[in-house]
Design an enzyme around this catalytic site. Structure first.
Site, short mmCIF file in Angstrom:
data_model
loop_
_atom_site.label_atom_id
_atom_site.label_comp_id
_atom_site.label_asym_id
_atom_site.label_seq_id
_atom_site.Cartn_x
_atom_site.Cartn_y
_atom_site.Cartn_z
N VAL A 1 0.84 -1.20 0.00
CA VAL A 1 0.00 0.00 0.00
C VAL A 1 0.88 1.25 0.00
CG1 VAL A 1 -2.04 -1.05 1.06
CG2 VAL A 1 -0.21 -0.13 2.53
N ARG B 1 4.18 2.35 -2.57
CA ARG B 1 4.36 2.78 -3.94
C ARG B 1 4.70 1.55 -4.78
NH1 ARG B 1 1.86 6.55 -2.88
NH2 ARG B 1 2.34 8.77 -3.11
N ASP C 1 -2.40 -2.62 -3.70
CA ASP C 1 -3.18 -1.43 -4.02
C ASP C 1 -2.40 -0.53 -4.97
OD1 ASP C 1 -5.54 0.28 -3.63
OD2 ASP C 1 -4.11 1.65 -2.70
N GLU D 1 1.57 1.32 -13.30
CA GLU D 1 0.27 1.68 -12.74
C GLU D 1 -0.43 2.69 -13.64
OE1 GLU D 1 -1.28 4.03 -8.86
OE2 GLU D 1 0.02 2.32 -8.43
N HIS E 1 -5.35 1.52 -6.44
CA HIS E 1 -4.75 2.67 -5.75
C HIS E 1 -5.84 3.51 -5.07
CE1 HIS E 1 -1.10 5.63 -5.80
NE2 HIS E 1 -1.73 5.63 -4.64
N VAL E 2 -6.62 2.87 -4.25
CA VAL E 2 -7.74 3.54 -3.58
C VAL E 2 -7.59 3.56 -2.06
CG1 VAL E 2 -9.40 3.09 -5.43
CG2 VAL E 2 -9.06 1.36 -3.64
#
Length: 310
Positions: free
Chosen positions: A222, A224, A245, A250, A269-270
């Site tokens: 979670v 990078r 995530d 990305e 990525h939330v």
């Protein structure tokens, strides 16, 4: 304080000190005029945007700029765009609860096989299996800062054992240095990566680190995406599981093997942008504008510029 201030939310414009001239910019196309007068710029928060976009391109058109305020904890993508005289502040602390909740959710989803049961429900299939547990698991938190502490506080009630790892050892706090990571990995059931992206952390978790993990261990990222070596993960072919995530690249292209890799669970990525984040972010910006107007030291300064000394 002279010049204009750009903020994202009406609350911050309405609550700003009378000495500030505050305008709204919530993202999208750049304003047609007035950017040359902006001295304080709060970059609109859009959690899934990566790289340079209109929000950041605008910085080059702000010759009077003195402060850039981010609401993300990460700031590496902004540094190359800032003149030396501009001070940069980030959103450290604003995402702690949201990100920690999401990390816990990813762990529980992976340990209790929730993606499998969601698929079974869609297929109207009723089955059973012996599942993994979070209780009695040893969890390494790699990047033990404020978010790491928030993750730990949510893990402990689940009867997990937490091992703290940071860039440098802090023996008085029970924190191991990252130089001890290889010695700690063989005993880990779950590894949670919450580090920022720096030259030291890029590729931190790669083939050697995966090899040190036991079969069926879980890696959660979670932090990078580039902290974890995607190629090394794909080579696991399910031997080590992952719940991510953030990814590298990305987002993954539609044909990227990460989408269908065995044992890999993705969210887009939330983690940081939950409902808890927004009231905290607006309150932080209110307080930051009050400091700015009063000439007081700003919070969360990650790079000091020279503008206020001129």
């Amino acid at each position: 304080m002279g010049g204009r201030t750009l903020v994202q939310w009406e609350q911050n414009r309405d609550n700003a000190p009378d000495s500030l001239t505050v305008d709204l910019y919530a993202g999208g196309a750049a304003p047609d005029s007035g950017l040359d007068e902006v001295t304080f710029y709060q970059v609109p928060y859009t959690p899934s945007t990566q790289g340079v976009d209109a929000r950041l391109d605008m910085i080059a058109r702000m010759p009077s700029l003195e402060v850039v305020q981010l609401l993300s904890a990460g700031y590496e993508q902004v540094l190359p765009l800032l003149p030396d005289h501009v001070t940069l502040c980030n959103g450290r602390g604003l995402h702690d609860a949201s990100t920690a909740e999401h990390a816990l959710a990813l762990i529980l989803a992976a340990q209790r096989d929730l993606p499998r049961w969601a698929l079974a429900q869609r297929e109207h299939h009723w089955g059973s299996a012996q599942l993994r547990s979070l209780a009695d698991s040893r969890v390494l938190i790699v990047g033990y800062g404020s978010i790491g502490q928030a993750v730990e506080s949510r893990l402990l009630p689940f009867e997990a054992e937490v091992v703290r790892v940071a860039s440098r050892a802090r023996p008085d706090e029970g924190v191991h240095g990252v130089d001890e990571l290889h010695a700690l990995l063989p005993g880990a059931d779950i590894v949670v990566l919450v580090t920022p992206l720096t030259e030291a952390t890029r590729g931190l978790f790669g083939a050697r680190e995966f090899a040190l993990l036991r079969d069926d261990a879980l890696v959660v990222n979670v932090g990078r995406g580039p902290v974890l070596d995607t190629g090394a993960l794909l080579e696991q072919e399910g031997r080590v599981r992952a719940a991510l995530d953030v990814t590298d690249p990305e987002p993954p292209p539609a044909d990227h093997p990460l989408w269908s890799a065995p044992g890999v669970f993705l969210t887009p990525h939330v983690a940081g942008g939950s409902a808890a984040f927004y009231p905290r972010a607006r309150a932080f910006v209110d307080a930051q504008l009050a400091r700015w107007a009063a000439g007081e030291p700003l919070a969360n300064v990650v790079r000091t510029g020279s503008a206020r000394d001129r």
